[in-house]
Design a protein around this motif. Structure first.
Motif, mmCIF file in Angstrom:
data_model
loop_
_atom_site.group_PDB
_atom_site.id
_atom_site.type_symbol
_atom_site.label_atom_id
_atom_site.label_comp_id
_atom_site.label_asym_id
_atom_site.label_seq_id
_atom_site.Cartn_x
_atom_site.Cartn_y
_atom_site.Cartn_z
ATOM 1 N N ALA A 76 0.859 -1.274 0.031
ATOM 2 C CA ALA A 76 -0.012 0.095 -0.008
ATOM 3 C C ALA A 76 0.739 1.146 0.102
ATOM 4 O O ALA A 76 0.453 2.340 -0.639
ATOM 5 N N ALA A 77 2.232 1.167 0.756
ATOM 6 C CA ALA A 77 3.151 2.291 0.876
ATOM 7 C C ALA A 77 3.885 2.250 -0.328
ATOM 8 O O ALA A 77 4.798 3.381 -0.391
ATOM 9 N N GLY A 78 3.971 1.496 -1.188
ATOM 10 C CA GLY A 78 4.776 1.470 -2.566
ATOM 11 C C GLY A 78 6.238 0.844 -1.954
ATOM 12 O O GLY A 78 7.069 1.489 -2.705
ATOM 13 N N LEU A 79 6.287 0.065 -0.855
ATOM 14 C CA LEU A 79 7.581 -0.475 -0.629
ATOM 15 C C LEU A 79 7.751 -1.933 -0.722
ATOM 16 O O LEU A 79 6.698 -2.736 -1.016
ATOM 17 N N GLN A 80 8.806 -2.484 -0.383
ATOM 18 C CA GLN A 80 8.935 -3.824 -0.390
ATOM 19 C C GLN A 80 9.454 -4.399 0.999
ATOM 20 O O GLN A 80 10.432 -3.897 1.419
ATOM 21 N N ALA A 81 8.590 -5.155 1.768
ATOM 22 C CA ALA A 81 8.999 -5.614 2.985
ATOM 23 C C ALA A 81 9.949 -6.591 2.770
ATOM 24 O O ALA A 81 10.207 -7.477 2.289
ATOM 25 N N VAL A 94 10.374 -12.298 12.468
ATOM 26 C CA VAL A 94 8.949 -12.082 11.964
ATOM 27 C C VAL A 94 8.933 -12.047 10.660
ATOM 28 O O VAL A 94 9.721 -11.640 9.917
ATOM 29 N N ARG A 95 8.076 -12.991 10.008
ATOM 30 C CA ARG A 95 7.848 -13.042 8.492
ATOM 31 C C ARG A 95 6.961 -12.109 7.966
ATOM 32 O O ARG A 95 6.035 -11.542 8.720
ATOM 33 N N THR A 96 7.413 -11.714 6.851
ATOM 34 C CA THR A 96 6.618 -10.525 6.058
ATOM 35 C C THR A 96 5.254 -10.581 5.974
ATOM 36 O O THR A 96 4.179 -9.959 5.800
ATOM 37 N N ASP A 97 4.371 -12.277 6.060
ATOM 38 C CA ASP A 97 3.184 -12.206 5.828
ATOM 39 C C ASP A 97 2.403 -12.471 7.019
ATOM 40 O O ASP A 97 1.191 -12.781 6.731
ATOM 41 N N GLU A 98 3.076 -11.914 8.163
ATOM 42 C CA GLU A 98 2.403 -12.188 9.378
ATOM 43 C C GLU A 98 1.713 -11.144 9.482
ATOM 44 O O GLU A 98 1.746 -10.017 9.052
ATOM 45 N N VAL A 99 0.322 -11.276 10.257
ATOM 46 C CA VAL A 99 -0.457 -10.203 10.489
ATOM 47 C C VAL A 99 -0.257 -9.536 11.636
ATOM 48 O O VAL A 99 0.110 -10.300 12.949
ATOM 49 N N ILE A 100 0.030 -8.157 11.720
ATOM 50 C CA ILE A 100 0.531 -7.520 12.845
ATOM 51 C C ILE A 100 -0.680 -7.172 13.818
ATOM 52 O O ILE A 100 -1.801 -7.020 13.541
ATOM 53 N N ILE A 101 -0.098 -7.407 15.086
ATOM 54 C CA ILE A 101 -1.414 -7.208 16.039
ATOM 55 C C ILE A 101 -0.607 -6.366 17.365
ATOM 56 O O ILE A 101 0.417 -6.628 17.804
#
Length: 268
Positions: A76-81, A94-101
Motif C-alpha cells: 500500500a505504501a509502495g515499498l518492499q517488506a 517475524v515473517r513478512t506475511d504475518e498479520v500485525i497485532i
C-alpha cells in the motif's frame, strides 16, 4: 496490560522496524541505523519512513499497521517488506506475511520508553547521537567502552528498561545484571532519572575496580586495554551484545571494519 500483550506488541513493532524501515533503508543507502522520532521511530536516511503509534508514515500518506501483514502495508505504501539482507543474524524472527497485532496501551508504553531513553541519552551525552538498532531493538550509544541504552524489554526483563553494559564485567551492588546494570523504566520514573542512572554507571566504570579475572583496570577516557567481552559471564537471555568490545560504528565511519554496509559491529 499483561506481559504477553506487551511481548506481542513489542515483537510486531520490532518487525516493523526491521521489515518496513531498516530493510528499505538498507536497500537504498546501505545503512541500517534507525532513530527515535516524534510518537515512535523512523529511518535515519532515505527513504523517509516512520512508525508513529500504529501507523506507517511515508511522504505519500499514513498506512495502518494493525490487522494487516507487513507485505500488505508495504504494498500500500509502495515499498518492499524485508529485512536488511546479509547484515545480521538476529532480529525478531517475524515473517513478512504475518498479520500485525498491536495493543494501543502497549504501543504507548513502548514508544514512551524509547522517547525517554532518547532524551536521557542526549542529556547524558550531548555529543553522541542515539541509534535505534533494528537487530536488538534498543536505543543506545557507546562511550569509553561502555554501552548505555534503553530496551523495550526482552527475555531478560519483560518490560522496558535502561541498562549500562561495560565491556568488562563489574562487581558491586550497582551491577545487577549479567551484562552490567539494569533498571526498569517504571522504577526510574522519567528521562531525568534515566540520565542520572547513566551518569552513575559512568562514574562507577571510571573507577579502579577488581575485575572477575583478578586484574585491576581503569576505564577512563577509553584507556582500557585487553578487553575481552563477556568472558566467563552467564548469559541466559543471549544478551552478550551489551558487552561486545569496540564502539558501535556505521559503515563509512573511520575505524569501521564491517564487511557489509551498515553492519552493526556488535554482531561481529
Amino acid at each position: 496490560m499483561t506481559e504477553k500483550v506487551l511481548e506481542t506488541t513489542r515483537r510486531f513493532l520490532h518487525g516493523a522496524a526491521e521489515l518496513l524501515l531498516a530493510g528499505p533503508q538498507h536497500r537504498e543507502t546501505g545503512r541500517i541505523d534507525l532513530r527515535v522520532a516524534d510518537g515512535g521511530f523512523g529511518t535515519a536516511a532515505a527513504p523517509d519512513l516512520r512508525i508513529e503509534g500504529d501507523e506507517l508514515l511515508t511522504g505519500f500518506g499514513r498506512f495502518p499497521l494493525n490487522g494487516r501483514s507487513y507485505d500488505d502495508v508495504a504494498a500500500a505504501a509502495g515499498l518492499q517488506a524485508g529485512e536488511p539482507a546479509g547484515v545480521y543474524g538476529g532480529g525478531p524472527g517475524v515473517r513478512t506475511d504475518e498479520v500485525i497485532i498491536l495493543d494501543a496501551d502497549a504501543v504507548e508504553t513502548l514508544m514512551a520508553a524509547f522517547a525517554d531513553g532518547d532524551r536521557a541519552l542526549r542529556e547524558f551525552a550531548p555529543d553522541s547521537t542515539p541509534i535505534l538498532w533494528p537487530e536488538h531493538f534498543d536505543v543506545a550509544i557507546t562511550l569509553d567502552q561502555v554501552n548505555y541504552g534503553v530496551s523495550p524489554g526482552d527475555q531478560y526483563v519483560a518490560e522496558p528498561y535502561a541498562y549500562v553494559g561495560p565491556f568488562e564485567p563489574r562487581q558491586g551492588e550497582f551491577w545487577n545484571a549479567p551484562f552490567g546494570a539494569a533498571r526498569t523504566m517504571a522504577e526510574l520514573g522519567d528521562a531525568d532519572a534515566v540520565a542520572r542512572f547513566f551518569r552513575t554507571g559512568r562514574e562507577l566504570t571510571a573507577r579502579r575496580v577488581r575485575c572477575a579475572r583478578g586484574s585491576s583496570f581503569r576505564f577512563a577516557g577509553g584507556a582500557a586495554a585487553a578487553v575481552r567481552a563477556g568472558r566467563g559471564l552467564p548469559d541466559p537471555a543471549g544478551l552478550l551484545h551489551r558487552l561486545r568490545k569496540g564502539p558501535r560504528r556505521l559503515a563509512g565511519e573511520e575505524g569501521d571494519r564491517s564487511s557489509a554496509a551498515g553492519r552493526d559491529p556488535r554482531t561481529g
